[in-house]
Design a protein around this motif. Structure first.
Motif, PDB file in Angstrom:
ATOM      1  N   LEU A 220       0.852  -1.189   0.000  1.00  0.00           N
ATOM      2  CA  LEU A 220       0.000   0.000   0.000  1.00  0.00           C
ATOM      3  C   LEU A 220       0.886   1.237   0.000  1.00  0.00           C
ATOM      4  CD1 LEU A 220      -2.931  -0.710   2.520  1.00  0.00           C
ATOM      5  CD2 LEU A 220      -3.131  -0.255   0.067  1.00  0.00           C
ATOM      6  N   TYR A 221       0.640   2.134  -0.956  1.00  0.00           N
ATOM      7  CA  TYR A 221       1.393   3.382  -1.039  1.00  0.00           C
ATOM      8  C   TYR A 221       0.431   4.564  -1.149  1.00  0.00           C
ATOM      9  CZ  TYR A 221       5.968   1.177  -1.925  1.00  0.00           C
ATOM     10  OH  TYR A 221       7.141   0.461  -1.819  1.00  0.00           O
ATOM     11  N   VAL A 222       0.865   5.693  -0.618  1.00  0.00           N
ATOM     12  CA  VAL A 222       0.214   6.976  -0.868  1.00  0.00           C
ATOM     13  C   VAL A 222       1.166   7.768  -1.753  1.00  0.00           C
ATOM     14  CG1 VAL A 222      -0.672   9.105   0.150  1.00  0.00           C
ATOM     15  CG2 VAL A 222      -1.002   6.921   1.337  1.00  0.00           C
ATOM     16  N   TRP A 223       0.730   8.088  -2.976  1.00  0.00           N
ATOM     17  CA  TRP A 223       1.630   8.740  -3.925  1.00  0.00           C
ATOM     18  C   TRP A 223       1.018   9.967  -4.604  1.00  0.00           C
ATOM     19  CZ3 TRP A 223      -0.175   9.199  -8.872  1.00  0.00           C
ATOM     20  CH2 TRP A 223      -1.223   8.330  -9.240  1.00  0.00           C
ATOM     21  N   ASN A 224      -0.298  10.154  -4.502  1.00  0.00           N
ATOM     22  CA  ASN A 224      -0.944  11.268  -5.188  1.00  0.00           C
ATOM     23  C   ASN A 224      -0.446  12.609  -4.658  1.00  0.00           C
ATOM     24  OD1 ASN A 224      -3.264  13.320  -5.634  1.00  0.00           O
ATOM     25  ND2 ASN A 224      -3.790  11.609  -6.982  1.00  0.00           N
ATOM     26  N   ALA A 225      -0.291  13.577  -5.561  1.00  0.00           N
ATOM     27  CA  ALA A 225       0.265  14.883  -5.195  1.00  0.00           C
ATOM     28  C   ALA A 225      -0.597  15.629  -4.179  1.00  0.00           C
ATOM     29  CB  ALA A 225       0.440  15.741  -6.449  1.00  0.00           C
ATOM     30  N   ARG A 226      -1.864  15.282  -4.056  1.00  0.00           N
ATOM     31  CA  ARG A 226      -2.716  15.937  -3.058  1.00  0.00           C
ATOM     32  C   ARG A 226      -2.272  15.592  -1.641  1.00  0.00           C
ATOM     33  NH1 ARG A 226      -7.772  14.878  -2.232  1.00  0.00           N
ATOM     34  NH2 ARG A 226      -8.227  16.991  -1.528  1.00  0.00           N
ATOM     35  N   PHE A 227      -1.579  14.458  -1.486  1.00  0.00           N
ATOM     36  CA  PHE A 227      -1.204  13.995  -0.151  1.00  0.00           C
ATOM     37  C   PHE A 227       0.302  14.007   0.095  1.00  0.00           C
ATOM     38  CE2 PHE A 227      -5.058  11.835  -1.621  1.00  0.00           C
ATOM     39  CZ  PHE A 227      -5.966  12.254  -0.663  1.00  0.00           C
ATOM     40  N   THR A 228       1.100  14.006  -0.959  1.00  0.00           N
ATOM     41  CA  THR A 228       2.559  14.048  -0.812  1.00  0.00           C
ATOM     42  C   THR A 228       3.096  15.164  -1.699  1.00  0.00           C
ATOM     43  OG1 THR A 228       2.885  12.429  -2.585  1.00  0.00           O
ATOM     44  CG2 THR A 228       2.690  11.579  -0.347  1.00  0.00           C
ATOM     45  N   SER A 229       3.750  16.122  -1.109  1.00  0.00           N
ATOM     46  CA  SER A 229       4.180  17.306  -1.849  1.00  0.00           C
ATOM     47  C   SER A 229       5.305  17.018  -2.837  1.00  0.00           C
ATOM     48  CB  SER A 229       4.625  18.397  -0.868  1.00  0.00           C
ATOM     49  OG  SER A 229       5.665  17.916  -0.031  1.00  0.00           O
ATOM     50  N   ASP A 230       6.132  16.004  -2.569  1.00  0.00           N
ATOM     51  CA  ASP A 230       7.285  15.756  -3.438  1.00  0.00           C
ATOM     52  C   ASP A 230       7.045  14.622  -4.436  1.00  0.00           C
ATOM     53  OD1 ASP A 230       7.203  13.676  -1.695  1.00  0.00           O
ATOM     54  OD2 ASP A 230       9.221  13.951  -0.873  1.00  0.00           O
ATOM     55  N   ARG A 231       5.782  14.150  -4.558  1.00  0.00           N
ATOM     56  CA  ARG A 231       5.425  13.078  -5.494  1.00  0.00           C
ATOM     57  C   ARG A 231       6.208  11.797  -5.231  1.00  0.00           C
ATOM     58  NH1 ARG A 231       2.635  14.593 -10.083  1.00  0.00           N
ATOM     59  NH2 ARG A 231       2.472  12.346 -10.380  1.00  0.00           N
ATOM     60  N   LYS A 232       6.666  11.613  -4.024  1.00  0.00           N
ATOM     61  CA  LYS A 232       7.363  10.385  -3.670  1.00  0.00           C
ATOM     62  C   LYS A 232       6.393   9.463  -2.947  1.00  0.00           C
ATOM     63  CE  LYS A 232      11.350   8.588  -1.120  1.00  0.00           C
ATOM     64  NZ  LYS A 232      12.501   8.929  -0.251  1.00  0.00           N
ATOM     65  N   GLY A 233       6.351   8.189  -3.392  1.00  0.00           N
ATOM     66  CA  GLY A 233       5.438   7.250  -2.767  1.00  0.00           C
ATOM     67  C   GLY A 233       5.801   6.967  -1.318  1.00  0.00           C
ATOM     68  N   ILE A 234       4.806   6.987  -0.443  1.00  0.00           N
ATOM     69  CA  ILE A 234       5.009   6.705   0.977  1.00  0.00           C
ATOM     70  C   ILE A 234       4.299   5.396   1.299  1.00  0.00           C
ATOM     71  CG2 ILE A 234       4.610   7.521   3.322  1.00  0.00           C
ATOM     72  CD1 ILE A 234       4.620  10.369   2.222  1.00  0.00           C
ATOM     73  N   GLU A 235       5.051   4.418   1.770  1.00  0.00           N
ATOM     74  CA  GLU A 235       4.489   3.090   2.015  1.00  0.00           C
ATOM     75  C   GLU A 235       3.814   3.024   3.387  1.00  0.00           C
ATOM     76  OE1 GLU A 235       5.779  -1.664   1.975  1.00  0.00           O
ATOM     77  OE2 GLU A 235       7.288  -0.085   1.660  1.00  0.00           O
ATOM     78  N   LEU A 236       2.662   2.342   3.418  1.00  0.00           N
ATOM     79  CA  LEU A 236       1.982   2.031   4.672  1.00  0.00           C
ATOM     80  C   LEU A 236       2.389   0.621   5.076  1.00  0.00           C
ATOM     81  CD1 LEU A 236      -1.628   3.338   3.865  1.00  0.00           C
ATOM     82  CD2 LEU A 236       0.226   4.565   5.017  1.00  0.00           C
ATOM     83  N   ALA A 237       3.050   0.489   6.211  1.00  0.00           N
ATOM     84  CA  ALA A 237       3.566  -0.813   6.641  1.00  0.00           C
ATOM     85  C   ALA A 237       2.466  -1.645   7.291  1.00  0.00           C
ATOM     86  CB  ALA A 237       4.723  -0.615   7.612  1.00  0.00           C
ATOM     87  N   PHE A 238       2.393  -2.914   6.910  1.00  0.00           N
ATOM     88  CA  PHE A 238       1.438  -3.834   7.534  1.00  0.00           C
ATOM     89  C   PHE A 238       1.958  -4.272   8.905  1.00  0.00           C
ATOM     90  CE2 PHE A 238       0.477  -4.277   2.997  1.00  0.00           C
ATOM     91  CZ  PHE A 238      -0.905  -4.157   3.019  1.00  0.00           C
ATOM     92  N   PRO A 239       1.058  -4.662   9.808  1.00  0.00           N
ATOM     93  CA  PRO A 239       1.500  -5.089  11.147  1.00  0.00           C
ATOM     94  C   PRO A 239       2.280  -6.394  11.101  1.00  0.00           C
ATOM     95  CG  PRO A 239      -0.860  -5.497  10.847  1.00  0.00           C
ATOM     96  CD  PRO A 239      -0.409  -4.713   9.654  1.00  0.00           C
TER      97      PRO A 239
END
Length: 239
Positions: A220-239
């Motif tokens: 799972l990544y958040v990559w859309n420019a609305r949520f990340t200013s530098d357009r770099k994908g941010i991973e959501l780590a699973f438990p």
């Protein structure tokens, strides 16, 4: 005299019969009139009741949609990450689980033999004290090697995401309201998350993946420019 007498009685009988018919007609007219009045009263009351029912707001107009997931406790999740949009909406996201299923969102078309659909669950929380727009910031990624040839051209890479991963067309759905959270509300056509509310969201691919795809390979990544200013994908780590 007899003719006159007979004529007299004959006239009286005709007059009596006519009076009887008039009396009967009057009685019938009276009954019909009463029935008409009663019918008018019933009609007016029915119309009034209908007007009352029409005037009451529906659950949909109040934003209380029963289709927005059942209530349940918060599941075990990975570390939450916070995101803020340019409009000032704040969200907290935490990954829960991932896997494959032939029907990840209920009644969907079964995939071809040897394939399945990929999905992931995550917790979406309004981290502010005011309603925020309902949005689904997370995107589901999988290895390109696990995409059938028929869907490979639809699996798109994204900037800031490892090259071996891509994302298929997908859609998201709220599957549960967590810890007593209220359902989404309608605000002039926009669907909003109430202040502090948390939902369990499932994102599922619209196109199939190979059955050999393991849950550990999904991301799972958040990559859309609305949520990340530098357009770099941010991973959501699973438990």
């Amino acid at each position: 005299m007899s003719n006159s007498h007979n004529g007299y009685h004959s006239h009286r009988r005709r007059k009596h019969s006519t009076a009887g018919r008039l009396g009967l007609a009057g009685a019938v007219a009276g009954v019909v009139g009463i029935a008409a009045v009663a019918g008018g009263i019933v009609f007016l009351r029915t119309g009034t009741d209908t007007g009352d029912k029409t005037a009451r707001p529906s659950l949909a107009s109040q934003g209380d949609s029963g289709a927005q997931g059942s209530a349940g406790p918060a599941p075990k999740a990975g570390p939450p990450l916070n995101f803020t949009t340019p409009e000032g909406y704040g969200y907290s996201l935490a990954a829960v689980r991932a896997g494959t299923d032939r029907h990840p969102l209920g009644a969907t078309q079964a995939p071809p033999d040897g394939t399945s659909y990929a999905y992931a669950d995550y917790v979406l929380t309004n981290s502010q004290r005011r309603p925020v727009l309902l949005d689904y910031p997370a995107d589901l990624f999988m290895p390109r090697s696990q995409i059938p040839p028929s869907a490979l051209e639809r699996c798109m890479p994204q900037a800031g995401i490892p090259d071996e991963l891509c994302t298929l067309p997908n859609h998201s759905k709220i599957t549960a309201r967590l810890d007593g959270s209220k359902p989404p509300i309608d605000d002039n056509g926009d669907t909003m998350i109430p202040a502090g509310a948390s939902y369990l969201v499932r994102i599922a691919s619209d196109l199939p993946v190979k059955d050999a795809l393991s849950a550990d390979a999904l991301r799972l990544y958040v990559w859309n420019a609305r949520f990340t200013s530098d357009r770099k994908g941010i991973e959501l780590a699973f438990p």
